[in-house]
Design a protein around this motif. Sequence first.
Motif, PDB file in Angstrom:
ATOM      1  N   LEU A 104       0.863  -1.184   0.000  1.00  0.00           N
ATOM      2  CA  LEU A 104       0.000   0.000   0.000  1.00  0.00           C
ATOM      3  C   LEU A 104       0.894   1.226   0.000  1.00  0.00           C
ATOM      4  O   LEU A 104       1.778   1.361   0.861  1.00  0.00           O
ATOM      5  N   ARG A 105       0.657   2.103  -0.971  1.00  0.00           N
ATOM      6  CA  ARG A 105       1.392   3.363  -1.059  1.00  0.00           C
ATOM      7  C   ARG A 105       0.391   4.502  -1.025  1.00  0.00           C
ATOM      8  O   ARG A 105      -0.612   4.470  -1.739  1.00  0.00           O
ATOM      9  N   ALA A 106       0.660   5.513  -0.213  1.00  0.00           N
ATOM     10  CA  ALA A 106      -0.240   6.661  -0.116  1.00  0.00           C
ATOM     11  C   ALA A 106       0.581   7.940  -0.179  1.00  0.00           C
ATOM     12  O   ALA A 106       1.600   8.066   0.500  1.00  0.00           O
ATOM     13  N   ASP A 107       0.134   8.863  -1.020  1.00  0.00           N
ATOM     14  CA  ASP A 107       0.836  10.128  -1.238  1.00  0.00           C
ATOM     15  C   ASP A 107      -0.117  11.259  -0.896  1.00  0.00           C
ATOM     16  O   ASP A 107      -1.085  11.517  -1.605  1.00  0.00           O
ATOM     17  N   GLY A 108       0.185  11.935   0.219  1.00  0.00           N
ATOM     18  CA  GLY A 108      -0.668  13.035   0.655  1.00  0.00           C
ATOM     19  C   GLY A 108      -0.116  14.405   0.350  1.00  0.00           C
ATOM     20  O   GLY A 108      -0.772  15.414   0.619  1.00  0.00           O
ATOM     21  N   GLY A 109       1.100  14.464  -0.194  1.00  0.00           N
ATOM     22  CA  GLY A 109       1.692  15.758  -0.507  1.00  0.00           C
ATOM     23  C   GLY A 109       2.227  16.452   0.731  1.00  0.00           C
ATOM     24  O   GLY A 109       1.995  16.042   1.872  1.00  0.00           O
ATOM     25  N   ALA A 110       2.951  17.534   0.506  1.00  0.00           N
ATOM     26  CA  ALA A 110       3.621  18.242   1.603  1.00  0.00           C
ATOM     27  C   ALA A 110       2.648  18.902   2.563  1.00  0.00           C
ATOM     28  O   ALA A 110       2.996  19.206   3.709  1.00  0.00           O
ATOM     29  N   ALA A 111       1.398  19.116   2.134  1.00  0.00           N
ATOM     30  CA  ALA A 111       0.440  19.818   2.984  1.00  0.00           C
ATOM     31  C   ALA A 111      -0.061  18.962   4.137  1.00  0.00           C
ATOM     32  O   ALA A 111      -0.627  19.472   5.109  1.00  0.00           O
ATOM     33  N   ARG A 112       0.128  17.660   4.068  1.00  0.00           N
ATOM     34  CA  ARG A 112      -0.369  16.754   5.088  1.00  0.00           C
ATOM     35  C   ARG A 112       0.647  16.592   6.217  1.00  0.00           C
ATOM     36  O   ARG A 112       1.864  16.619   6.006  1.00  0.00           O
ATOM     37  N   ALA A 113       0.121  16.388   7.436  1.00  0.00           N
ATOM     38  CA  ALA A 113       1.006  16.145   8.571  1.00  0.00           C
ATOM     39  C   ALA A 113       1.761  14.830   8.379  1.00  0.00           C
ATOM     40  O   ALA A 113       2.906  14.677   8.813  1.00  0.00           O
ATOM     41  N   ARG A 114       1.103  13.851   7.766  1.00  0.00           N
ATOM     42  CA  ARG A 114       1.732  12.569   7.461  1.00  0.00           C
ATOM     43  C   ARG A 114       1.659  12.386   5.953  1.00  0.00           C
ATOM     44  O   ARG A 114       0.770  11.731   5.432  1.00  0.00           O
ATOM     45  N   PRO A 115       2.611  12.993   5.222  1.00  0.00           N
ATOM     46  CA  PRO A 115       2.463  13.085   3.768  1.00  0.00           C
ATOM     47  C   PRO A 115       2.530  11.758   3.029  1.00  0.00           C
ATOM     48  O   PRO A 115       1.866  11.595   2.017  1.00  0.00           O
ATOM     49  N   THR A 116       3.359  10.825   3.505  1.00  0.00           N
ATOM     50  CA  THR A 116       3.520   9.582   2.760  1.00  0.00           C
ATOM     51  C   THR A 116       3.410   8.374   3.680  1.00  0.00           C
ATOM     52  O   THR A 116       3.792   8.418   4.851  1.00  0.00           O
ATOM     53  N   VAL A 117       2.862   7.314   3.123  1.00  0.00           N
ATOM     54  CA  VAL A 117       2.707   6.060   3.863  1.00  0.00           C
ATOM     55  C   VAL A 117       3.065   4.917   2.928  1.00  0.00           C
ATOM     56  O   VAL A 117       2.692   4.925   1.753  1.00  0.00           O
ATOM     57  N   MET A 118       3.803   3.930   3.452  1.00  0.00           N
ATOM     58  CA  MET A 118       4.027   2.699   2.707  1.00  0.00           C
ATOM     59  C   MET A 118       3.909   1.537   3.670  1.00  0.00           C
ATOM     60  O   MET A 118       4.569   1.504   4.715  1.00  0.00           O
ATOM     61  N   LEU A 119       3.025   0.600   3.329  1.00  0.00           N
ATOM     62  CA  LEU A 119       2.817  -0.592   4.148  1.00  0.00           C
ATOM     63  C   LEU A 119       3.025  -1.825   3.275  1.00  0.00           C
ATOM     64  O   LEU A 119       2.696  -1.819   2.093  1.00  0.00           O
ATOM     65  N   ARG A 120       3.544  -2.877   3.869  1.00  0.00           N
ATOM     66  CA  ARG A 120       3.757  -4.132   3.158  1.00  0.00           C
ATOM     67  C   ARG A 120       3.168  -5.273   3.965  1.00  0.00           C
ATOM     68  O   ARG A 120       3.346  -5.333   5.187  1.00  0.00           O
ATOM     69  N   GLY A 121       2.482  -6.168   3.281  1.00  0.00           N
ATOM     70  CA  GLY A 121       1.924  -7.352   3.908  1.00  0.00           C
ATOM     71  C   GLY A 121       0.456  -7.209   4.232  1.00  0.00           C
ATOM     72  O   GLY A 121      -0.025  -6.121   4.596  1.00  0.00           O
ATOM     73  N   ALA A 122      -0.284  -8.316   4.109  1.00  0.00           N
ATOM     74  CA  ALA A 122      -1.734  -8.282   4.291  1.00  0.00           C
ATOM     75  C   ALA A 122      -2.117  -7.864   5.706  1.00  0.00           C
ATOM     76  O   ALA A 122      -3.041  -7.067   5.899  1.00  0.00           O
ATOM     77  N   ARG A 123      -1.441  -8.386   6.710  1.00  0.00           N
ATOM     78  CA  ARG A 123      -1.812  -8.061   8.086  1.00  0.00           C
ATOM     79  C   ARG A 123      -1.545  -6.588   8.387  1.00  0.00           C
ATOM     80  O   ARG A 123      -2.360  -5.931   9.052  1.00  0.00           O
ATOM     81  N   ALA A 124      -0.431  -6.043   7.904  1.00  0.00           N
ATOM     82  CA  ALA A 124      -0.120  -4.641   8.152  1.00  0.00           C
ATOM     83  C   ALA A 124      -1.164  -3.727   7.509  1.00  0.00           C
ATOM     84  O   ALA A 124      -1.619  -2.750   8.117  1.00  0.00           O
ATOM     85  N   VAL A 125      -1.571  -4.069   6.274  1.00  0.00           N
ATOM     86  CA  VAL A 125      -2.583  -3.256   5.600  1.00  0.00           C
ATOM     87  C   VAL A 125      -3.925  -3.377   6.312  1.00  0.00           C
ATOM     88  O   VAL A 125      -4.616  -2.379   6.545  1.00  0.00           O
ATOM     89  N   ALA A 126      -4.300  -4.598   6.695  1.00  0.00           N
ATOM     90  CA  ALA A 126      -5.579  -4.806   7.377  1.00  0.00           C
ATOM     91  C   ALA A 126      -5.602  -4.113   8.732  1.00  0.00           C
ATOM     92  O   ALA A 126      -6.618  -3.542   9.138  1.00  0.00           O
ATOM     93  N   GLU A 127      -4.493  -4.159   9.445  1.00  0.00           N
ATOM     94  CA  GLU A 127      -4.434  -3.534  10.770  1.00  0.00           C
ATOM     95  C   GLU A 127      -4.486  -2.017  10.700  1.00  0.00           C
ATOM     96  O   GLU A 127      -4.818  -1.362  11.693  1.00  0.00           O
ATOM     97  N   ASN A 128      -4.174  -1.461   9.557  1.00  0.00           N
ATOM     98  CA  ASN A 128      -4.193  -0.001   9.392  1.00  0.00           C
ATOM     99  C   ASN A 128      -5.326   0.438   8.468  1.00  0.00           C
ATOM    100  O   ASN A 128      -5.190   1.412   7.728  1.00  0.00           O
ATOM    101  N   SER A 129      -6.434  -0.271   8.530  1.00  0.00           N
ATOM    102  CA  SER A 129      -7.555   0.002   7.626  1.00  0.00           C
ATOM    103  C   SER A 129      -8.613   0.909   8.227  1.00  0.00           C
ATOM    104  O   SER A 129      -9.694   1.053   7.656  1.00  0.00           O
ATOM    105  N   SER A 130      -8.316   1.541   9.363  1.00  0.00           N
ATOM    106  CA  SER A 130      -9.332   2.395  10.001  1.00  0.00           C
ATOM    107  C   SER A 130      -9.733   3.545   9.081  1.00  0.00           C
ATOM    108  O   SER A 130     -10.904   3.947   9.040  1.00  0.00           O
ATOM    109  N   GLY A 131      -8.769   4.074   8.312  1.00  0.00           N
ATOM    110  CA  GLY A 131      -9.103   5.151   7.385  1.00  0.00           C
ATOM    111  C   GLY A 131     -10.048   4.676   6.304  1.00  0.00           C
ATOM    112  O   GLY A 131     -11.004   5.371   5.950  1.00  0.00           O
ATOM    113  N   ALA A 132      -9.792   3.474   5.784  1.00  0.00           N
ATOM    114  CA  ALA A 132     -10.678   2.927   4.753  1.00  0.00           C
ATOM    115  C   ALA A 132     -12.073   2.699   5.312  1.00  0.00           C
ATOM    116  O   ALA A 132     -13.072   2.887   4.617  1.00  0.00           O
TER     117      ALA A 132
END
Length: 294
Positions: free
Chosen positions: A205-233
Amino acid sequence: MDERTWLADRFEENRPHLRSVAYRMLGSLSDADDAVQEAWQRLSRTDRSDVDNLPGWLTTVVARVSLNMLRTRRTRREEPLEVRLPDPIVTPEPGIDPEHEAVLADSVGLALLVVLDTLTPAERLSFVLHDMFAVPYEEIAPMLERSPVATRQLASRARRRVQGRAPVPDPDLGRQRQVVDAFFAAARDGDFDGLVAVLDPDVVLRADGGAARARPTVMLRGARAVAENSSGARKLARFVRPALVNGAAGAVVAINGQPFAVMGFTVADDRIVAIDILYDPDRLAGLDLTLPDG
């Protein structure tokens, strides 16, 4: 019809092809348009009697301009290196029928464009022109000031990197949509096991929020890591509108009619192998984004 009008008409006939070349080279729609416009300016200053093959001449010019832009971009290092997603191409999702399945054949996925960004400018030029547009090595070599043999080696090296890192999506667009819908349904219900079931074990999972975001970029690898961080989805699932993103099943997240994010999915063997999310407000505002009805 005067000569300039004739020339402008011929250029417009070639514009879609030229934009495709530039987009695959640059991953930026605005930069691609700039490269195509530069080709027109050069054509308008050129004696047409010196141009035997207009489409080939224009392709060469756009490729050279794109190559120079890539080299300049690489030298300036103006963009963050962690996660910088290419511009997505978003279209309303059509009914799934054989005619629309052909969309995939002419599209390049976001996951592939991300890998192309890791190539050197010379590797990218040789791979894009030869493998995607069937330009002979003998015609690519002068652009790089290398021999055809060296150009072939560049393309071969790029091909190995692409094949090892860019997953090939399932051709069945309807099946892609079913898998993506299952992802959002599981996210909406907070179904951890359901999420893991539709994710490839090595999903990225790759996410690009740009410089305006407090957390501009995210990269997650693996099914469990993506599922565990799915609160935004889970929070955004009810705002999802199905769309084609670079010819594949994807989604636009729109809140109060305004785009919040574009989500591209790569589905292979009935599982999601890559999720690419652009939620940079400045870049979203600059896209020609027609929101699907809903």
